[in-house]
Motif scaffolding. Structure first.
Motif, short mmCIF file in Angstrom:
data_model
loop_
_atom_site.label_atom_id
_atom_site.label_comp_id
_atom_site.label_asym_id
_atom_site.label_seq_id
_atom_site.Cartn_x
_atom_site.Cartn_y
_atom_site.Cartn_z
N HIS A 557 58.29 -3.02 -3.15
CA HIS A 557 57.13 -2.48 -4.06
C HIS A 557 55.70 -3.30 -3.72
O HIS A 557 56.05 -4.64 -4.15
CB HIS A 557 57.64 -2.59 -5.57
CG HIS A 557 56.49 -2.36 -6.54
ND1 HIS A 557 56.21 -1.01 -6.81
CD2 HIS A 557 55.62 -3.23 -7.22
CE1 HIS A 557 55.28 -1.10 -7.56
NE2 HIS A 557 54.91 -2.41 -8.03
N ASP A 559 51.85 -3.88 -5.03
CA ASP A 559 50.93 -3.63 -6.07
C ASP A 559 49.59 -4.37 -5.71
O ASP A 559 49.72 -5.61 -5.72
CB ASP A 559 51.20 -3.69 -7.25
CG ASP A 559 50.32 -3.49 -8.60
OD1 ASP A 559 49.12 -2.96 -8.25
OD2 ASP A 559 50.64 -3.32 -9.76
N SER A 576 42.86 0.20 -6.88
CA SER A 576 44.28 -0.56 -7.30
C SER A 576 45.14 0.60 -6.76
O SER A 576 45.09 1.89 -7.21
CB SER A 576 44.12 -0.36 -8.77
OG SER A 576 45.46 -0.68 -9.49
N GLN A 578 49.50 1.17 -5.57
CA GLN A 578 50.84 0.71 -5.97
C GLN A 578 51.51 1.51 -4.87
O GLN A 578 51.18 2.82 -4.61
CB GLN A 578 51.21 1.07 -6.89
CG GLN A 578 50.69 0.13 -8.13
CD GLN A 578 51.33 0.21 -9.65
OE1 GLN A 578 52.38 0.68 -9.54
NE2 GLN A 578 50.51 0.04 -10.62
#
Length: 899
Positions: A557, A559, A576, A578
């Motif tokens: 994951h 971000d 931004s 993810q």
């Protein structure tokens, strides 16, 4: 005595192994205290047993108990408990009394060397573990071979190995590991193969003897079993000249195929790739930034590193997420025998570590490093501060009066690792790293009010913030288990965070004679933050001596945030993103024709959530043992990268990089196909290696503000420009491996080009392209001294230069420069070269504390190598000012250990 006191401090207990023969059962009526040497002499007379022990050591130990009506085993148990010893009876009925940490299997191995009988087992499986003889630390990636036959293997990251179909239990095994003495072990039917341990000795100077025992030590090892793999010994880096202290990544920059003309970057430019295209793993977690002190130091404390290996290309299917190469770092576990500490101090930093066992099954190590403001450190800082882009441009640095500049700059890093071995087949380890750099170069007025005079019609009161912070935090939790002789599991959870904050802004006011005040807010702020959460499981199953299957799954994951603002009002970039990457891989390691040919086919599958796309990565490597000394090798494969750094072009103040996550829109997933072909010729003393490489690059991306995109409203996020590229070259290595004089010569001929349509419909050289690069490294040992020298030559890097310019008057009375630029990277800096020298003296404090005192000179002949050029416009004319790398820089380094 010191060892006994340390063992007592750690609260170790006595261990009595199973005896090969029976001890007498009768009781001894009375036994008085005495020196242990005398005590065992008396016990031998009373029981008619034969004892073997260290006579000199036992003469200094007083036995104070008075046992009555005790059996011989009860007396021995009490002696062991009181003095942290252990005993066992061998096949001949001799009772050995040894230090608690002595490995009994090593004694039986030593005894088996003289075995002359027949074998009792044939075609059997042998598993074992290889470790350091001084600390009991497991040694990863040790080469294990059977003498006289081509069969062999290597230990895994936890030091375990498996050999299938060993010809007989009288075969001879050969163990080799960089930085350690070569060991031959002859098996015998008396050896306990169910608990088989092999201990290697570190190849260090033996100061207690006139002769040197480490003539065969190696600093560098190029793997002969796989393509493009380089290993270095962290313990041997003192022999190389260094800017501040021994640095593992700086040492890799001396290899062909890895660019070394980068004083300002400890990152690795490998075969035309950039540092972000190198996967750096520290105990399994990813490190996204590897630099301290503006790149003059790497982020890793070499004193806490056990093993490092670099894949320059063609890496296996178990690695992914990068286009160029892999650096895998294994941290030390800590001494399993006794407490130890060590430290380094140089003219730029101080560091140290402590290691210790925590009972029978736990070990720990903690290390730390911090810079300090010595004259040498300040010299580097001043050089960086001079090149630093100035947010007060147009006002003059310091404004000429009424200002104060308090500069603060430092870096630090901390490592910790705890290892737990609940059984012989399980390893649980927790590893932690944190590093940070801080630079505060701000300027503030000395007094309030408008005391500063600016021009004829204005008074100035202004404050400048010049703050830069960056760093990494990472941790991993690993569980490894050997389920059987042929099946091994390695599972890991990891966390990694990289951040970079940059605030270079000016705020204040200008007041005219008429009393009108104009507020000023100029400058740049950047904030880049990256989070990585990873879980993975790797499995290894060895079907036969000719086939080993490797497979695994992984989930990541990411971000990533990035904000870039100008003048405190214009947000240029605000991203931004993810995303998750799910991966599975499968590869087979196949040995054919008696291990004359090795094939490693593999496939890696990725699913990336941001694009909802599947990405397949086929891989294939081969190694052909053409003759006893000649090997032909090659490989090909596809590679994808989802998180990467993008270059933000800045002509006047130097380009900057920032991390982003691909999105399939403005930032498509980058990829490459690699092709490698090479050969090596190796004797006992020399290695000649040549490899040619070619990379086809897709979705190369840069960010630039020099173009206006077509849009109805301003949206600078559209200023990402994507294209393609290629990297190709050939690299040569000639290494002298053994003897007092060792070293290597390396040469790389390469070309890296990109084609991004926004910059013109043509191929241009990448900013990190170096056509010719030559490295020579030599070390010489004389008595307790080691001398080192490195010389580097590289042709200049390309850059984009202004061809003309003009000035515009702004409303606040200042001016701004505007430039017309040349074709992309159409110019070259001058060639780069420098000579570094070092001298290292090895000595001991007392009887057991090894120390080294090192002297080094960086850039001995004070070459003025150009870092980059700055530009300004004066009356319509572009003025070019070169910014230089470091000149001649001396350094002194002291290293010490408790033992």
């Amino acid at each position: 005595m010191m060892r006994t006191l340390l063992l007592a401090f750690l609260g170790l207990t006595c261990l009595t192994p199973l005896q090969a023969q029976e001890f007498p059962q009768g009781k001894i009526d009375k036994f008085l205290c005495c020196d242990l040497d005398v005590a065992f002499t008396k016990l031998a007379q009373l029981t008619e047993l034969t004892f073997a022990y260290d006579t000199a050591a036992f003469q200094s130990i007083r036995y104070t108990s008075h046992p009555k009506n005790k059996t011989i085993t009860e007396i021995l148990d009490r002696i062991c408990k009181d003095h942290k010893l252990k005993y066992f009876m061998d096949q001949e009925g001799v009772v050995h009394v040894v230090d608690k940490w002595t490995d009994i299997s090593q004694i039986s191995l030593a005894q088996s060397q003289d075995y002359e009988g027949d074998a009792s087992r044939n075609e059997f499986t042998l598993t074992g573990r290889v470790r350091d003889t001084e600390t009991f630390e497991s040694l990863p990636y040790v080469t294990v071979r059977i003498k006289g036959v081509p069969q062999g293997t290597s230990t895994n990251v936890d030091g375990y190995f498996t050999l299938l179909d060993v010809p007989s239990d009288t075969s001879t095994l050969i163990f080799t590991y960089i930085g350690y003495e070569r060991l031959e072990v002859r098996l015998s039917p008396e050896v306990d193969i169910d608990h088989f341990y092999v201990e290697l000795k570190s190849a260090e100077l033996n100061l207690s003897q006139v002769t040197i025992t480490a003539e065969k030590e190696e600093l560098l090892q190029v793997s002969g079993d796989q393509i493009s793999i380089v290993k270095m010994s962290p313990a041997k880096l003192n022999s190389l000249p260094n800017l501040g202290e021994k640095d593992i990544l700086r040492a890799f920059q001396l290899m062909p195929g890895v660019s070394s003309a980068n004083e300002h970057s400890s990152g690795l430019y490998v075969r035309g790739g950039t540092p972000d295209q190198v996967l750096v793993l520290y105990d399994g977690f990813t490190v996204y930034n590897v630099e301290h002190m503006f790149g003059f130091f790497s982020a890793f404390n070499s004193n806490t590193i056990k093993d490092v290996q670099m894949y320059k290309g063609g890496f296996d299917a178990r690695y992914g997420g990068r286009l160029s190469s892999v650096v895998e770092i294994t941290g030390k576990e800590g001494d399993q025998k006794a407490f130890n500490f060590a430290g380094d101090i140089s003219l730029m930093s101080v560091n140290g570590f402590v290691e210790f066992p925590m009972g029978e099954k736990w070990t720990a190590i903690v290390g730390g490093r911090r810079s300090w403001k010595s004259p040498i450190y300040q010299k580097i800082f001043d050089q960086f501060a001079e090149e630093s882009d100035d947010p007060t441009a147009g006002f003059g640095r310091g404004f000429g009066r009424n200002t104060t500049q308090e500069t603060e700059s430092f870096f630090y890093d901390v490592n910790a690792k705890v290892t737990y071995r609940p059984s012989e087949d399980d390893v649980v380890a927790w590893s932690f790293y944190k590093g940070k750099d801080n630079l505060d170069n701000s300027i503030a007025p000395n007094t309030g009010g408008f005391g500063g005079r600016f021009g004829e019609n204005f008074n100035l009161n202004i404050e400048t913030t010049d703050l830069t912070n960056w760093g990494n935090t990472g941790a991993s939790l690993k569980w490894s288990k050997k389920f059987s002789d042929t099946f091994y599991l390695n599972s890991l959870l990891s966390y990694s965070n990289y951040f970079s904050l940059r605030d270079r802004s000016t705020s204040g006011a200008l007041m005219g004679i008429d009393g009108e005040q104009n507020d000023i807010s100029r400058g740049v702020t950047e904030d880049n933050n990256l989070l990585d959460l990873t879980g993975k499981v790797d499995l290894i199953y060895q079907f036969s001596p000719q086939q080993q299957l490797e497979m695994g799954v992984q989930a990541i994951h990411n971000d990533i945030d990035y904000t870039y603002q100008q003048n405190d009002s214009i947000t240029v970039i605000d991203r931004s993103t993810q995303g998750e990457t799910y991966t599975a891989y499968l590869q087979d390691r196949i040995h054919l024709f008696g291990e004359q040919l090795t094939l490693v086919p593999g496939i890696r599958y990725n699913f990336f959530s941001e694009t909802a796309g599947s990405y397949w990565e086929p891989r294939m490597n081969f190694l052909w043992q053409a003759t006893k000394r000649l090997k032909i090798k090659g490989g090909t494969g596809q590679y994808y990268q989802f998180a990467r750094r993008v270059t933000r072009e800045d002509i006047t103040q130097g380009s900057r990089d920032f991390w982003v996550l691909s999105d399939g829109d403005q930032l498509p997933v980058s990829s490459s196909w690699q092709y490698i072909l090479g050969a090596s010729y190796e004797t006992s003393d020399f290695l000649m290696d040549i490899e040619a490489f070619y990379k086809d690059l897709q979705n190369v991306t840069e960010y630039s503000l020099r173009f206006e995109t077509t849009r109805t409203s301003i949206d600078y996020s559209e200023n990402f420009f994507t294209g393609s590229g290629q990297a190709k070259g050939v690299e040569f290595l000639l290494q002298k491996k053994l003897g007092n004089l060792k070293g290597w010569l390396g040469y790389t001929l390469s070309q890296v080009s990109h084609n991004i349509p926004a910059f013109g419909n043509y191929d241009f050289y990448a900013a990190h392209d170096v056509t010719h690069e030559f490295n020579t490294v030599g070390t010489y040992r004389w008595k307790n001294w080691e001398f080192g020298a490195t010389w580097i030559y590289a042709t200049g890097r390309p850059y984009t230069a202004p061809e003309g310019g003009y000035e515009l008057d702004l409303l606040d009375g200042t001016t701004a420069d505007y430039l017309n630029v040349s074709i992309k990277n159409g110019n070259r800096l001058p060639a780069y070269h420098r000579l570094d020298l070092s001298a290292t003296h090895h000595f001991t404090l007392g009887e057991h504390a090894p120390c080294t005192l090192g002297f080094s000179v960086f850039n001995l002949y004070n070459r003025s190598n150009v870092w980059y050029n700055e530009y300004e416009v004066v009356e319509g004319e572009v003025i070019e000012t070169p910014i230089y790398y470091l000149g001649i820089t001396p350094n002194v380094n002291l290293t010490f250990k408790l033992r």
